[in-house]
Write a protein that holds these residues in place. Structure first.
Motif, PDB file in Angstrom:
ATOM      1  N   ALA A 200      37.653  32.223  48.761  1.00  0.00           N
ATOM      2  CA  ALA A 200      38.130  33.158  47.740  1.00  0.00           C
ATOM      3  C   ALA A 200      38.063  34.600  48.212  1.00  0.00           C
ATOM      4  CB  ALA A 200      37.308  32.990  46.471  1.00  0.00           C
ATOM      5  N   GLY A 201      37.326  34.874  49.278  1.00  0.00           N
ATOM      6  CA  GLY A 201      37.169  36.245  49.764  1.00  0.00           C
ATOM      7  C   GLY A 201      38.479  36.961  50.052  1.00  0.00           C
ATOM      8  N   PRO A 202      39.385  36.360  50.853  1.00  0.00           N
ATOM      9  CA  PRO A 202      40.652  37.037  51.116  1.00  0.00           C
ATOM     10  C   PRO A 202      41.485  37.267  49.848  1.00  0.00           C
ATOM     11  CG  PRO A 202      40.312  35.288  52.704  1.00  0.00           C
ATOM     12  CD  PRO A 202      39.242  35.155  51.679  1.00  0.00           C
ATOM     13  N   LEU A 203      41.354  36.379  48.872  1.00  0.00           N
ATOM     14  CA  LEU A 203      42.125  36.552  47.639  1.00  0.00           C
ATOM     15  C   LEU A 203      41.604  37.728  46.822  1.00  0.00           C
ATOM     16  CD1 LEU A 203      42.562  32.854  46.522  1.00  0.00           C
ATOM     17  CD2 LEU A 203      44.132  34.289  47.806  1.00  0.00           C
ATOM     18  N   LYS A 204      40.328  38.042  46.955  1.00  0.00           N
ATOM     19  CA  LYS A 204      39.752  39.160  46.208  1.00  0.00           C
ATOM     20  C   LYS A 204      40.249  40.504  46.730  1.00  0.00           C
ATOM     21  CE  LYS A 204      35.553  36.706  44.953  1.00  0.00           C
ATOM     22  NZ  LYS A 204      34.096  36.630  45.126  1.00  0.00           N
ATOM     23  N   GLN A 205      40.899  40.497  47.891  1.00  0.00           N
ATOM     24  CA  GLN A 205      41.465  41.729  48.436  1.00  0.00           C
ATOM     25  C   GLN A 205      42.780  42.093  47.762  1.00  0.00           C
ATOM     26  OE1 GLN A 205      39.652  43.556  50.572  1.00  0.00           O
ATOM     27  NE2 GLN A 205      38.126  41.943  50.287  1.00  0.00           N
ATOM     28  N   VAL A 206      43.366  41.153  47.027  1.00  0.00           N
ATOM     29  CA  VAL A 206      44.625  41.400  46.319  1.00  0.00           C
ATOM     30  C   VAL A 206      44.287  41.987  44.949  1.00  0.00           C
ATOM     31  CG1 VAL A 206      46.727  40.333  45.419  1.00  0.00           C
ATOM     32  CG2 VAL A 206      45.696  39.478  47.526  1.00  0.00           C
ATOM     33  N   PRO A 207      44.739  43.212  44.650  1.00  0.00           N
ATOM     34  CA  PRO A 207      44.354  43.863  43.395  1.00  0.00           C
ATOM     35  C   PRO A 207      44.712  43.064  42.144  1.00  0.00           C
ATOM     36  CG  PRO A 207      45.363  45.448  44.864  1.00  0.00           C
ATOM     37  CD  PRO A 207      45.525  44.115  45.503  1.00  0.00           C
ATOM     38  N   ALA A 208      45.844  42.407  42.120  1.00  0.00           N
ATOM     39  CA  ALA A 208      46.246  41.653  40.927  1.00  0.00           C
ATOM     40  C   ALA A 208      45.321  40.472  40.666  1.00  0.00           C
ATOM     41  CB  ALA A 208      47.687  41.147  41.083  1.00  0.00           C
ATOM     42  N   VAL A 209      44.742  39.918  41.707  1.00  0.00           N
ATOM     43  CA  VAL A 209      43.819  38.794  41.548  1.00  0.00           C
ATOM     44  C   VAL A 209      42.420  39.307  41.217  1.00  0.00           C
ATOM     45  CG1 VAL A 209      42.748  36.827  42.719  1.00  0.00           C
ATOM     46  CG2 VAL A 209      45.167  37.321  43.070  1.00  0.00           C
ATOM     47  N   ALA A 210      41.997  40.376  41.876  1.00  0.00           N
ATOM     48  CA  ALA A 210      40.640  40.884  41.701  1.00  0.00           C
ATOM     49  C   ALA A 210      40.422  41.489  40.313  1.00  0.00           C
ATOM     50  CB  ALA A 210      40.337  41.925  42.769  1.00  0.00           C
TER      51      ALA A 210
ATOM     52  N   LEU B  10      48.093  36.467  30.115  1.00  0.00           N
ATOM     53  CA  LEU B  10      48.459  35.051  30.091  1.00  0.00           C
ATOM     54  C   LEU B  10      47.939  34.346  31.341  1.00  0.00           C
ATOM     55  CD1 LEU B  10      52.153  35.236  28.867  1.00  0.00           C
ATOM     56  CD2 LEU B  10      50.135  34.634  27.541  1.00  0.00           C
ATOM     57  N   ALA B  11      47.365  33.178  31.145  1.00  0.00           N
ATOM     58  CA  ALA B  11      46.840  32.403  32.270  1.00  0.00           C
ATOM     59  C   ALA B  11      47.950  32.031  33.246  1.00  0.00           C
ATOM     60  CB  ALA B  11      46.139  31.151  31.762  1.00  0.00           C
TER      61      ALA B  11
ATOM     62  N   GLU C 195      47.809  32.758  37.170  1.00  0.00           N
ATOM     63  CA  GLU C 195      47.953  31.665  38.137  1.00  0.00           C
ATOM     64  C   GLU C 195      49.073  31.978  39.122  1.00  0.00           C
ATOM     65  OE1 GLU C 195      48.811  26.866  38.388  1.00  0.00           O
ATOM     66  OE2 GLU C 195      48.662  27.839  36.430  1.00  0.00           O
ATOM     67  N   ALA C 196      50.164  32.557  38.634  1.00  0.00           N
ATOM     68  CA  ALA C 196      51.264  32.940  39.525  1.00  0.00           C
ATOM     69  C   ALA C 196      50.810  34.014  40.509  1.00  0.00           C
ATOM     70  CB  ALA C 196      52.451  33.432  38.708  1.00  0.00           C
ATOM     71  N   ALA C 197      49.997  34.959  40.049  1.00  0.00           N
ATOM     72  CA  ALA C 197      49.482  35.997  40.941  1.00  0.00           C
ATOM     73  C   ALA C 197      48.583  35.386  42.012  1.00  0.00           C
ATOM     74  CB  ALA C 197      48.721  37.049  40.145  1.00  0.00           C
ATOM     75  N   VAL C 198      47.748  34.430  41.620  1.00  0.00           N
ATOM     76  CA  VAL C 198      46.869  33.767  42.590  1.00  0.00           C
ATOM     77  C   VAL C 198      47.695  32.984  43.603  1.00  0.00           C
ATOM     78  CG1 VAL C 198      45.120  31.969  42.873  1.00  0.00           C
ATOM     79  CG2 VAL C 198      44.869  33.662  41.063  1.00  0.00           C
ATOM     80  N   GLN C 199      48.697  32.270  43.123  1.00  0.00           N
ATOM     81  CA  GLN C 199      49.542  31.493  44.041  1.00  0.00           C
ATOM     82  C   GLN C 199      50.298  32.396  45.011  1.00  0.00           C
ATOM     83  OE1 GLN C 199      51.943  28.829  41.725  1.00  0.00           O
ATOM     84  NE2 GLN C 199      50.200  27.527  41.204  1.00  0.00           N
ATOM     85  N   SER C 200      50.822  33.503  44.517  1.00  0.00           N
ATOM     86  CA  SER C 200      51.535  34.419  45.418  1.00  0.00           C
ATOM     87  C   SER C 200      50.564  35.050  46.422  1.00  0.00           C
ATOM     88  CB  SER C 200      52.286  35.489  44.639  1.00  0.00           C
ATOM     89  OG  SER C 200      51.409  36.347  43.983  1.00  0.00           O
TER      90      SER C 200
END
Length: 100
Positions: free
Chosen positions: A59-69, A75-76, A80-85
């Motif tokens: 999950a570390g690299p994903l936390k670098q994306v502002p929309a995910v962090a 809306l879930a 989820e779309a932000a996490v997938q992208s």
């Protein structure tokens, strides 16, 4: 560390929740130096720690994306779309990550 304080570990024991992070070496040495008054070592599950570490590394690299962090999406489905992208972007950049 997350579970290293005496008060937090006491609260975990009252709730019968095992700590998944090992006791720091300096705290372990201090407890052993106190001999019987140091008490017993806290329960530690090495497998749970290994699994927790794997999740954190994935999950570390994903936390670098502002929309995910920041989790601003209400809306879930959008989150989820932000996490997938973010996963796709991370994968395309060649950074190590675990699938969501």
């Amino acid at each position: 560390m997350a579970y290293s304080s005496r008060g937090i570990r006491a609260c975990l024991r009252r709730g019968r929740i095992p700590a998944t992070i090992a006791e720091p070496a300096d705290r372990r040495a201090h407890r052993k130096a106190r001999e019987p008054a140091g008490g017993r070592p806290p329960a530690f599950d090495a497998r749970a720690e290994r699994d927790r570490h794997a999740v954190e590394c994935g999950a570390g690299p994903l936390k670098q994306v502002p929309a995910v962090a920041t989790r601003y999406d209400e809306l879930a489905l959008r989150y989820e779309a932000a996490v997938q992208s973010a996963v796709i972007d991370t994968w395309l950049r060649g950074l190590p990550t675990a699938p969501p």
